[in-house]
Every structure is written in C-alpha cells, then in structure tokens.
Scaffold this motif. Sequence first.
Motif, PDB file in Angstrom:
ATOM      1  N   LEU A  87       0.001 -10.056  -2.988  1.00 36.35           N
ATOM      2  CA  LEU A  87       0.935  -8.989  -2.626  1.00 36.35           C
ATOM      3  C   LEU A  87       0.260  -7.987  -1.701  1.00 36.35           C
ATOM      4  N   THR A  90      -0.166  -9.162   1.821  1.00 39.73           N
ATOM      5  CA  THR A  90       1.076  -9.029   2.588  1.00 39.73           C
ATOM      6  C   THR A  90       1.286  -7.580   3.017  1.00 39.73           C
ATOM      7  N   ALA A  91       1.084  -6.658   2.064  1.00 39.72           N
ATOM      8  CA  ALA A  91       1.316  -5.243   2.355  1.00 39.72           C
ATOM      9  C   ALA A  91       0.350  -4.756   3.423  1.00 39.72           C
ATOM     10  N   ILE A  94       1.534  -6.057   6.864  1.00 35.55           N
ATOM     11  CA  ILE A  94       2.717  -5.332   7.340  1.00 35.55           C
ATOM     12  C   ILE A  94       2.338  -3.915   7.744  1.00 35.55           C
ATOM     13  N   GLY A  95       1.524  -3.249   6.889  1.00 35.36           N
ATOM     14  CA  GLY A  95       1.105  -1.892   7.207  1.00 35.36           C
ATOM     15  C   GLY A  95       0.332  -1.844   8.517  1.00 35.36           C
TER      16      GLY A  95
END
Lengths: 126, 505
Positions: A87, A90-91, A94-95
């Motif tokens: 997770l 992924t974060a 994206i960030g």
Amino acid sequence: MGFTLSQHKIMISQLLPIVIGVLFACGCYLVMQRQLVRVLLGLILLGQGANLLIFSGAGLTQNNPPVIPPDALTIEGAAADPLPQALVLTAIVIGFAVLAFAIALVLRTYQKSRSGDINTYTHSED
Amino acid sequence: MPVDSLWLSIPLILPFFATAVLLCLGRASERLRLGLCAVTCLMMLAASVVILQQLSVQPVMVLNAGDWPVPLGITLVADLFSASMVIITALIGLVVSIYAIGAGTARFRGYFTPLFMAMLFGVNGAFLTGDLFNLYVWFEVMLMSSFILIALPGGRRQLQGALKYLVLNFIASLFFLIGLGVLYGLVGTLNMSDLALKLANHPDQLTVRSTAVLFLVAFGIKAGMFPFYFWLPSSYHVTPTPVAAVFAALLTKVGVYALVRAFALVFHGQQEFIGDILLPLGILTMLTGVLGAASQFYIPRILSFHIISQIGYMVVGLAFFTKAAMAATVFYVLHHILVKANLFLIGGIIGRKLGTQALKKTGGLYQHAPALAVLFLIPAMSLGGIPPLSGFFAKFALIREGIALNAWFTVFMASAVGLLTLYSMIKIWNEAFWKSPPSGEPIRMRPVPWTMTLPAIGLALCTVLFGLFPGTFFAFAERAADQLMNPSIYTEAVSGKSMPTPNAP
C-alpha cells in the motif's frame, strides 16, 4: 551501544509515532505559510507523514519476512504482513507523481504571477 | 441472459484504451479525436446499460480481479447506485465530447482528449470499485488528469486556480490515506464489504468513529462540503466550458458517492453519530453556497457556487439516513449531474454568442435568440425546483421526508435555499436575456455551431423526461436506496455473509 536486535526493534516502534507526529506538525505549520515554496515543502512533509503512518499502521512486528521457502507451499510460523508495504509503495508513487506536477505548477505560477506570496493570488477569484 | 461479471470491466477498459490511442494520434485532427471520444462514450453507455439490465437478474454484480478470493484481491462491484452513476458518466462524456467539437479545445494544445478520457477512467473506477484503497487510487487517477486540465491553458488565472485546487485536494487525499492506514491497523482489511462486516461490532468504537471522521473530511473536501469547499469556486470557472461542465457534473459527485458508500456501507453502524455531524454541515453547505452565488456576476462562477449549495441537499439526504431520504439523495445526484452540466454548456453558448459571460456586459438575448432563452429556462427552473421539472421532485422528496421526520428547521432552510437558487437563476435570466444590451447600440450575435447547441438540447430533453416520468425514476431511486440501506445485500454478494446484528450499546 549495547542493545540487542530486538531492543532496537522495540525502540523503532516507539520512535515512529513521534517521527510521524513531528512530520505532521512541521507539515501543517508550513502549509499555513504565505510563501508558495513553504507550502510545497509542507505538502511533501505531510505526504511523508501519511506514508509512514500506513507503514506502521499494521503494527511493526518482529516476525520473519513473508517469504515462502523454495521447498514449501506455505509460510511456516508467523510472518510480517506484506500488504501495508504494498500500500505504502503505491501511495509513495502516487505522491511522487502529484508532487512532481506540483513543483512544475508552482514554478510556472511563480513566473506568471511574479510573486511567491499566496495572498496576491487573487486572479482566479474574478 | 446469463449474468456475466466481466461486463464490469468494460467501462474501465474502454476509456483506458481510448487514452492510449489518443496519446498516439499526435497529428490527427482534433475533430477526429473528439469523435473517437464520443464513440468511446457511446460504447461505455451501451456497456453500462447492459450492466444495469443484468442487475435486474441479480441485485449486485461482483468481479474479483484475477479470481483472487475476497478480501485478498481487488474487487469490482456494481449495485444500482453505482451502475446508474456509470451510465450518467458515459452520457455526460458523450455530450461534452460533441460540445467540445464546436467549442474548440485549442487552448489545451492537443491534450484535451487523452486527459478527458483518463479522467472518465478514474471516475468510472471510483464508481465501480469495492475496495477502499483502490478507491484512493481511482481518486488520484481522476485528480491527476483534472489538475492538468485546469492548468494546461496556462494563463495566470488558470495556474492560480489549479494551484488552489491541487493543494486542497492533495490534503484531502492525505486525510484519506491516514484514514486508510488507521483502518488497516484496526481490522487488517480494506475491502469495503469485509470492512463493513468487521467494523459493525468492533470493540474499539472510539477509533472507528475517529476514522469515520477522517473519511468525512477527506470526502467532504472532494465533494465541496462546508467548510471545505473553498477550492471549488476559485478553480472551476477559470477553465474553458467543456472542462468546467464535466468537472461540475462529475467530480464533486464522486465525492458524494464516496460519502454515501462510506457511511451507508463501510461505517454502517455509525449512522447516528455521522448523521449528527452531516446534518448541520449539509445545511450550512446549502446556505453558504447559495449566498456566495448571490453576490456573483460571472455566469460560471454563479454556477460553481450553486454546485456547493446543491451538494448540501444531497448531504442532508444522507444525514437523515432513512430509505426515502436516501432515495431523494440518489435522485438528486442524478438530476443534478444532468442539470448542472447543461447550465455550464448553455453558459458557454451565451459566451460564444456575445463574446462574454460577465453579466454586466450581456443583454438582449431574449429578443435576438428566443430559442436559447427557452433552452436556458429548462435547466434553470429545474435547478430552482419549479414543477414539473426534475429539480422539483428531488427537492419535494427531500422536504417531504424532512417533514415526516419533524426536522422543521432543515425543511425551512431547504425551502429558503430553493428560493435563493431561483433568485440566482432569475438574475442570469434578467441580466443576459431580458434587459437590453448595456451600451444601447445593437449587439452583434456571433453564430453558434450546431455541435454546441445539440448537446444542450439533448440534456434539456433528459431533464424534461425526468420531470414527465418522475414515478419511473423515483421507483428506480427507491430500489437503489433500498440496497444502500440494507448493506447485507452488498456483503452477501461480495463476502457471502450478511451483516451482524448490532450489539446493544
């Protein structure tokens, strides 16, 4: 210093919440500034705080890594939960993308507005 | 016809491939690319109608990606609410693609179409996903393309608007992420159905509630709810009309959808606690939005403030949390998407005809373009809640439920805000259509291509259709609300378990 490995792990699990708190505090302070670059730095710190929070969300354990040995079908015994790391990865990605865009946007806005002070950014209010 | 869950992937695959193809068509004419967008949306519309048809066979459709069992893999789920949202997304996509042919997208330097499709990809994903982390990812897909769409024209106004939009939405995403982290630490799952089952009787109610509030803030910012809406009226109106219309129609509604999903399904047991917070926020959202609009004289900005005010009605419907109020919210969302997109499109037509959308400089349109006046009146009166148009039935359902619940203050505010909405619409009518042109000399009307008027006429017809057959649409909204109020239907379809009975407090 004379700490064992497990003592180190316990220390880290106590240290992480403090680190997250400091990141959030600094991030909030910076986001509320008038200078555009500081706001951007604040967003970066807040983003890192949130990522660390997910990372430690599942609870830091002292279990083995979740790797199935070559000659077995399942994991023997307790293993760490790999999902929070998936997770957080992924974060982070994206960030990273959003912040990269934000930096470009900040630069362009600064050039077009000839000011880094957010209080002068009233042209979008007409 | 046998139910085939693979249909659920079609509304995602289509815009994804369209984005890829459009990025490769670097040299093709914009007309061709927009045509491709329209065809993609038409196919999306067909696929989502098939999904809706299949939902009459079984109440909830579930697709487990890669056939991983729940809750390990990513799950796509469609119930009536999400299926209807996907249909209306495709419809708006189709209408805006055609409108953009006439309105022109030169200011986007050839990147309008791939970004537009990428945004619809994100919106459809958000409506269809059954996993909370996946919802975050879809939000970001949608936001990333919308950031670029706002900033791309590259003027000072657009850049400053985009910056405000980006900062506040980034903070909303962080709230969402923090909530996800805490929730995962609490129950070790992020599948919505699994979460609903595990949170229902969770011993640590305090943490569950605080997490619910984190999600309330995250989705509240995205939905444009009071007191988090400030990004909306400073960013939507700076974009060219096709983008503003699709933002106004869809993006905030994704936030409302997420609120409904979170508090009707994931945090089902917290409805009273959340309702107590949502009700005052909803009322204030209605009021501040409509008051903000009253002081504005630029058409897109008036309309942007009205988005906020209408979001308030939807939030109040959710806060009441009864079956009839939920049906009103579903009906309201669908009606509002059509009407608001249409008003933005008509604003763009006014701008094209007169060369400006500033109400101080407009006038005389009723005399010179009576057909446009009628076209404007349909969605404007619908937004104001005049029978027999769709907005009347949406407000009527909500207010009737308010009376049944003895929520007199809410009923009073909802009616008063309805009147103020009508005031704003009449202001546009007076200033743009009724009064004579400000300079006194005869104004020159520029021609408007049929590709701009046809979409507006189409949406107006949809609004009239909503108003002529409110029973049909309301019966549908009630069926959707029935599913939302009984999360067991959802969890049985996804996890195979029904919701546990709540413990006595």
